[in-house]
Motif scaffolding. Structure first.
Motif, PDB file in Angstrom:
ATOM      1  N   LEU A   1       0.816  -1.205   0.000  1.00  0.00           N
ATOM      2  CA  LEU A   1       0.000   0.000   0.000  1.00  0.00           C
ATOM      3  C   LEU A   1       0.855   1.262   0.000  1.00  0.00           C
ATOM      4  O   LEU A   1       2.009   1.252   0.428  1.00  0.00           O
ATOM      5  N   SER A   2       0.262   2.353  -0.459  1.00  0.00           N
ATOM      6  CA  SER A   2       0.817   3.668  -0.179  1.00  0.00           C
ATOM      7  C   SER A   2       0.635   3.949   1.309  1.00  0.00           C
ATOM      8  O   SER A   2      -0.323   3.466   1.935  1.00  0.00           O
ATOM      9  N   ALA A   3       1.534   4.734   1.900  1.00  0.00           N
ATOM     10  CA  ALA A   3       1.485   4.943   3.344  1.00  0.00           C
ATOM     11  C   ALA A   3       1.814   6.390   3.684  1.00  0.00           C
ATOM     12  O   ALA A   3       2.504   7.089   2.935  1.00  0.00           O
ATOM     13  N   ILE A   4       1.316   6.831   4.828  1.00  0.00           N
ATOM     14  CA  ILE A   4       1.637   8.161   5.344  1.00  0.00           C
ATOM     15  C   ILE A   4       1.889   8.080   6.843  1.00  0.00           C
ATOM     16  O   ILE A   4       1.362   7.211   7.532  1.00  0.00           O
ATOM     17  N   ALA A   5       2.701   9.014   7.329  1.00  0.00           N
ATOM     18  CA  ALA A   5       2.930   9.199   8.757  1.00  0.00           C
ATOM     19  C   ALA A   5       2.415  10.586   9.133  1.00  0.00           C
ATOM     20  O   ALA A   5       2.652  11.556   8.418  1.00  0.00           O
ATOM     21  N   VAL A   6       1.709  10.666  10.266  1.00  0.00           N
ATOM     22  CA  VAL A   6       1.051  11.901  10.684  1.00  0.00           C
ATOM     23  C   VAL A   6       1.500  12.268  12.094  1.00  0.00           C
ATOM     24  O   VAL A   6       1.593  11.399  12.974  1.00  0.00           O
ATOM     25  N   CYS A   7       1.758  13.562  12.320  1.00  0.00           N
ATOM     26  CA  CYS A   7       2.118  14.025  13.664  1.00  0.00           C
ATOM     27  C   CYS A   7       1.631  15.455  13.867  1.00  0.00           C
ATOM     28  O   CYS A   7       1.541  16.236  12.926  1.00  0.00           O
ATOM     29  N   GLY A   8       1.361  15.798  15.116  1.00  0.00           N
ATOM     30  CA  GLY A   8       0.932  17.134  15.498  1.00  0.00           C
ATOM     31  C   GLY A   8      -0.496  17.093  16.019  1.00  0.00           C
ATOM     32  O   GLY A   8      -1.160  16.055  15.985  1.00  0.00           O
ATOM     33  N   PRO A   9      -0.958  18.215  16.493  1.00  0.00           N
ATOM     34  CA  PRO A   9      -0.332  19.527  16.632  1.00  0.00           C
ATOM     35  C   PRO A   9       0.788  19.567  17.680  1.00  0.00           C
ATOM     36  O   PRO A   9       1.020  18.602  18.392  1.00  0.00           O
ATOM     37  N   PHE A  10       1.451  20.699  17.757  1.00  0.00           N
ATOM     38  CA  PHE A  10       2.521  20.927  18.712  1.00  0.00           C
ATOM     39  C   PHE A  10       1.924  20.942  20.116  1.00  0.00           C
ATOM     40  O   PHE A  10       1.054  21.751  20.433  1.00  0.00           O
ATOM     41  N   GLY A  11       2.373  20.004  20.955  1.00  0.00           N
ATOM     42  CA  GLY A  11       1.835  19.901  22.307  1.00  0.00           C
ATOM     43  C   GLY A  11       0.685  18.929  22.428  1.00  0.00           C
ATOM     44  O   GLY A  11       0.127  18.753  23.511  1.00  0.00           O
TER      45      GLY A  11
ATOM     46  N   THR B   1      12.219  16.638  13.595  1.00  0.00           N
ATOM     47  CA  THR B   1      12.329  16.337  12.169  1.00  0.00           C
ATOM     48  C   THR B   1      12.735  14.894  11.975  1.00  0.00           C
ATOM     49  O   THR B   1      12.175  14.173  11.132  1.00  0.00           O
ATOM     50  N   GLU B   2      13.693  14.421  12.768  1.00  0.00           N
ATOM     51  CA  GLU B   2      14.119  13.026  12.732  1.00  0.00           C
ATOM     52  C   GLU B   2      12.954  12.084  13.033  1.00  0.00           C
ATOM     53  O   GLU B   2      12.881  10.971  12.468  1.00  0.00           O
ATOM     54  N   ASP B   3      12.024  12.493  13.899  1.00  0.00           N
ATOM     55  CA  ASP B   3      10.874  11.641  14.198  1.00  0.00           C
ATOM     56  C   ASP B   3      10.132  11.264  12.918  1.00  0.00           C
ATOM     57  O   ASP B   3       9.724  10.107  12.736  1.00  0.00           O
ATOM     58  N   PHE B   4       9.928  12.235  12.032  1.00  0.00           N
ATOM     59  CA  PHE B   4       9.272  11.942  10.754  1.00  0.00           C
ATOM     60  C   PHE B   4      10.126  10.984   9.915  1.00  0.00           C
ATOM     61  O   PHE B   4       9.605  10.031   9.322  1.00  0.00           O
TER      62      PHE B   4
ATOM     63  N   ILE C   1       3.877  12.232   4.180  1.00  0.00           N
ATOM     64  CA  ILE C   1       3.712  12.654   5.569  1.00  0.00           C
ATOM     65  C   ILE C   1       2.713  13.799   5.661  1.00  0.00           C
ATOM     66  O   ILE C   1       2.517  14.555   4.708  1.00  0.00           O
ATOM     67  N   ILE C   2       2.076  13.894   6.832  1.00  0.00           N
ATOM     68  CA  ILE C   2       1.210  15.023   7.171  1.00  0.00           C
ATOM     69  C   ILE C   2       1.684  15.590   8.495  1.00  0.00           C
ATOM     70  O   ILE C   2       1.805  14.857   9.487  1.00  0.00           O
TER      71      ILE C   2
ATOM     72  N   PHE D   1       3.992  20.824  13.847  1.00  0.00           N
ATOM     73  CA  PHE D   1       4.641  19.727  13.128  1.00  0.00           C
ATOM     74  C   PHE D   1       4.467  19.848  11.624  1.00  0.00           C
ATOM     75  O   PHE D   1       5.055  19.068  10.870  1.00  0.00           O
ATOM     76  N   GLY D   2       3.717  20.846  11.170  1.00  0.00           N
ATOM     77  CA  GLY D   2       3.726  21.167   9.748  1.00  0.00           C
ATOM     78  C   GLY D   2       5.083  21.689   9.325  1.00  0.00           C
ATOM     79  O   GLY D   2       5.615  21.315   8.271  1.00  0.00           O
ATOM     80  N   GLY D   3       5.675  22.545  10.153  1.00  0.00           N
ATOM     81  CA  GLY D   3       7.020  23.040   9.861  1.00  0.00           C
ATOM     82  C   GLY D   3       8.054  21.938   9.902  1.00  0.00           C
ATOM     83  O   GLY D   3       8.959  21.877   9.061  1.00  0.00           O
ATOM     84  N   MET D   4       7.914  21.030  10.886  1.00  0.00           N
ATOM     85  CA  MET D   4       8.843  19.906  10.962  1.00  0.00           C
ATOM     86  C   MET D   4       8.695  18.990   9.743  1.00  0.00           C
ATOM     87  O   MET D   4       9.679  18.442   9.236  1.00  0.00           O
ATOM     88  N   ALA D   5       7.466  18.819   9.263  1.00  0.00           N
ATOM     89  CA  ALA D   5       7.231  17.979   8.087  1.00  0.00           C
ATOM     90  C   ALA D   5       7.903  18.566   6.852  1.00  0.00           C
ATOM     91  O   ALA D   5       8.520  17.840   6.060  1.00  0.00           O
ATOM     92  N   ILE D   6       7.796  19.871   6.671  1.00  0.00           N
ATOM     93  CA  ILE D   6       8.449  20.507   5.527  1.00  0.00           C
ATOM     94  C   ILE D   6       9.966  20.366   5.629  1.00  0.00           C
ATOM     95  O   ILE D   6      10.653  20.090   4.639  1.00  0.00           O
TER      96      ILE D   6
END
Length: 326
Positions: free
Chosen positions: A51-61, A107-110, A130-131, A136-141
């Motif tokens: 499958l296609s896959a994604i990893a998601v994180c956030g919001p901050f806190g 960033t490494e977490d992603f 990734i999302i 964590f939007g900034g970390m994803a970028i």
């Protein structure tokens, strides 16, 4: 690599209902710093093959039982294998001390999530995205600028944590004098914490609300401090970050290399969000025709955490479908 044994909650303790179209399980993986991260894995029921896959994180806190889990489960109903993970030092993930943030480590977490997904038998390693939500939007970028295995990136209602730490909201503390004052406060706190032998927490979302609280603070309270989004492991819902927890963002800009991202990036923000200018700033840093900025009419920052009538899941499905499904 040696994984830490984590004590993971097995019962459903999310802030959103379980979708029976999706299989769910708890998983763990290890970062290159040796920190074991905890994640909820969501897989379309009955899915076969790679499958296609994604990893998601956030919001901050926040924690994976809140907005990131909602996103992951929803995207799994649309055919993706998805994980929502707690970042280092947070929630059910490992790492000491607790409630510390780092532009590098987060960033490494992603990237570590991509390590894990790439090695699953049911994932195509060439179709991983990734999302990142809020901070964590900034970390994803930043992760997308570093890791070419990430084939598509969505940043939802993003914060640039480096910019807001360095400049304050809307540039309100963007001066050497203001930054020096913050540096002195952090330095004094470090001394006090070391002397006390423990870390002082900065406090989570303000509660009770003062009468003069701005609307975005009221929005945060409505999510994190009410049954809508409260979770006992979320720092925003409880006692917050360590008071020195975000020091490193002052000197480490997250988005400096965004201009070299070649893979697709989707930025989504609410029209009425106080934070909208962060996505607009990130959009300006991106180059080429691989970027897209979507502004949701009438939406606030927090609407994109859990408001199903506001979150453009169809748009996300189309974005990842085009980027990851060949």
């Amino acid at each position: 690599m040696k994984a830490e044994k984590l004590d993971l909650t097995q019962e459903w303790d999310k802030t959103f209902p379980r979708d029976e179209r999706v299989d769910h399980e708890k998983v763990t993986f290890v970062t290159r710093y040796g920190i074991t991260l905890a994640a909820d894995l969501y897989k379309p029921k009955g899915a076969e093959g790679k499958l296609s896959a994604i990893a998601v994180c956030g919001p901050f806190g926040a924690v994976k039982e809140q907005a990131s889990g909602l996103y992951a489960q929803e995207m799994a109903t649309r055919g993706l294998l998805a994980i929502a993970f707690d970042p280092s030092f947070t929630g059910e993930s490992g790492g000491q001390p607790r409630r510390v943030a780092s532009p590098d480590i987060n960033t490494e977490d992603f990237c570590a999530a991509v390590d894990y997904l790439s090695c699953r038998e049911d994932v195509d390693p060439d179709r991983i995205g990734i999302i990142g939500i809020c901070g964590f939007g900034g970390m994803a970028i930043n992760a997308a600028a570093l890791d070419p295995r990430i084939k598509a990136t969505a940043a939802m209602t993003m914060y640039d944590m480096s910019r807001v730490t360095r400049e304050g909201y809307f540039g309100s503390t963007d001066s050497k004098e203001a930054r020096d004052e913050q540096r002195r406060a952090w330095a004094a706190q470090r001394t006090a914490d070391y002397k006390a032998g423990e870390y002082t927490r900065a406090g989570g979302v303000v509660d009770p609300l003062p009468n003069d609280a701005p609307q975005f603070v009221r929005d945060y309270h409505d999510y994190y401090k009410t049954p809508r989004g409260y979770h006992e492991r979320s720092g925003n819902s409880t006692d917050g970050w360590n008071a020195t927890g975000t020091i490193s963002f002052m000197n480490q800009p997250l988005l400096d290399m965004a201009c070299e991202i070649d893979t697709p990036v989707l930025l989504v923000h609410g029209e009425k969000a106080h934070s909208r200018y962060f996505s607009e700033g990130a959009y300006e840093r991106l180059r080429g025709d691989n970027k897209e900025l979507v502004i949701i009419p009438g939406a606030s920052h927090v609407d994109l955490y859990d408001n199903r009538d506001t979150i453009p899941f169809d748009r996300l499905e189309a974005f990842f479908g085009k980027s990851l499904i060949r």
